[in-house]
Design an enzyme around this catalytic site. Sequence first.
Site, PDB file in Angstrom:
ATOM      1  N   GLY A  13     -35.375  33.680  88.437  1.00  0.00           N
ATOM      2  CA  GLY A  13     -36.069  33.710  89.724  1.00  0.00           C
ATOM      3  C   GLY A  13     -35.211  34.339  90.802  1.00  0.00           C
ATOM      4  CB  SER A  15     -37.295  38.942  92.514  1.00  0.00           C
ATOM      5  OG  SER A  15     -38.261  37.899  92.442  1.00  0.00           O
ATOM      6  CB  ILE A  18     -32.870  29.612  96.453  1.00  0.00           C
ATOM      7  CG1 ILE A  18     -33.190  28.751  97.687  1.00  0.00           C
ATOM      8  CG2 ILE A  18     -31.616  29.098  95.760  1.00  0.00           C
ATOM      9  CD1 ILE A  18     -33.506  27.297  97.359  1.00  0.00           C
ATOM     10  CG  ASP A  64     -43.768  32.881  82.726  1.00  0.00           C
ATOM     11  OD1 ASP A  64     -43.064  31.918  83.117  1.00  0.00           O
ATOM     12  OD2 ASP A  64     -45.012  32.846  82.699  1.00  0.00           O
ATOM     13  CB  VAL A  65     -38.291  30.574  83.065  1.00  0.00           C
ATOM     14  CG1 VAL A  65     -37.340  31.591  83.670  1.00  0.00           C
ATOM     15  CG2 VAL A  65     -39.086  29.835  84.139  1.00  0.00           C
ATOM     16  CG  ASN A  91     -33.415  29.829  91.748  1.00  0.00           C
ATOM     17  OD1 ASN A  91     -33.302  29.008  92.650  1.00  0.00           O
ATOM     18  ND2 ASN A  91     -34.187  30.906  91.859  1.00  0.00           N
ATOM     19  CB  SER A 148     -35.735  19.786  94.764  1.00  0.00           C
ATOM     20  OG  SER A 148     -36.360  19.344  95.960  1.00  0.00           O
ATOM     21  CE1 TYR A 161     -40.459  22.690  92.825  1.00  0.00           C
ATOM     22  CE2 TYR A 161     -39.885  20.857  94.266  1.00  0.00           C
ATOM     23  CZ  TYR A 161     -39.638  22.133  93.787  1.00  0.00           C
ATOM     24  OH  TYR A 161     -38.557  22.838  94.251  1.00  0.00           O
ATOM     25  CE  LYS A 165     -37.249  21.862  91.507  1.00  0.00           C
ATOM     26  NZ  LYS A 165     -36.428  23.010  91.059  1.00  0.00           N
ATOM     27  CB  ILE A 194     -34.086  26.135 101.430  1.00  0.00           C
ATOM     28  CG1 ILE A 194     -33.172  25.029 100.867  1.00  0.00           C
ATOM     29  CG2 ILE A 194     -33.325  27.445 101.561  1.00  0.00           C
ATOM     30  CD1 ILE A 194     -31.964  24.702 101.704  1.00  0.00           C
TER      31      ILE A 194
END
Length: 262
Positions: A13, A15, A18, A64-65, A91, A148, A161, A165, A194
């Site tokens: 990630g 591009s 973070i 794509d992870v 990331n 996170s 999400y 995490k 962030i």
Amino acid sequence: MKKFQGKVALITGASLGIGRGIALGLAAEGADIVVNYRSHLNDAHDVAENVSTLGQRALVCQADVADRSAVEQMFNIAVEHFGQIDIVVANAAMSVRERVIDAQWENVRRTIEVSQFGVFHTCQFAAQQMVKQSNAGCPGGKIIIISSILEELAPAANAAYNMSKAAINHLGRTLALELAPHHINVNMINPGWIDTPGERAFASESEIQAGGKRIPWGRLGTADDVAKAVAYLASEDADYVTGATLRIDGGFVLGLTLPEAK
């Protein structure tokens, strides 16, 4: 001498946001960079151009992870190109904000596939390569998971999400124990609020500014703030640090208070 001269770092990630900050931060300290992206091709090439401007080599890899075979292929391509991988930063993540009662299963599944399983794939292939290098007499490696503060907190409308995490931090602790005999460090970073393009998809400029004033430090964090923490954990200065979680939040968690009673 730059601290990462002769090192190769792979950032998923990378591009935007973070990940971009981390890629450029490590390149500024001498690392060659594998720039992973899923869909932002132009942004990924822009990161690569900036890495080249810093005097380092860059390889752009689409993957794509959530796709295990694509992650494996990315590692194979990176090793074939650079000959080694010394630093891996897991990331890449995603989030669809829905309350549990209303959540669409495809959104829940996709969030977990990227934010949890994608980190597992990345860390597993990183570990396999680094153990191979260690067995060949090369120094160990550094694996850093970008998690996170939602590992610790549980805001509404973020269940998939939040659970992802929490899971990847425990993955990191487990992997740190397993890789310690090889002197391969695994650590986690818990960023707070962030200021990234992804965050701005959920918040307006006025909300960003108002939110920053509520944080004890007086502002939202930046990608550079996280990148500096990654640079520490990826460096020799952190050789005796493993299985640790570093919170980068400007005091966000410490500053939480109960709302005033209505």
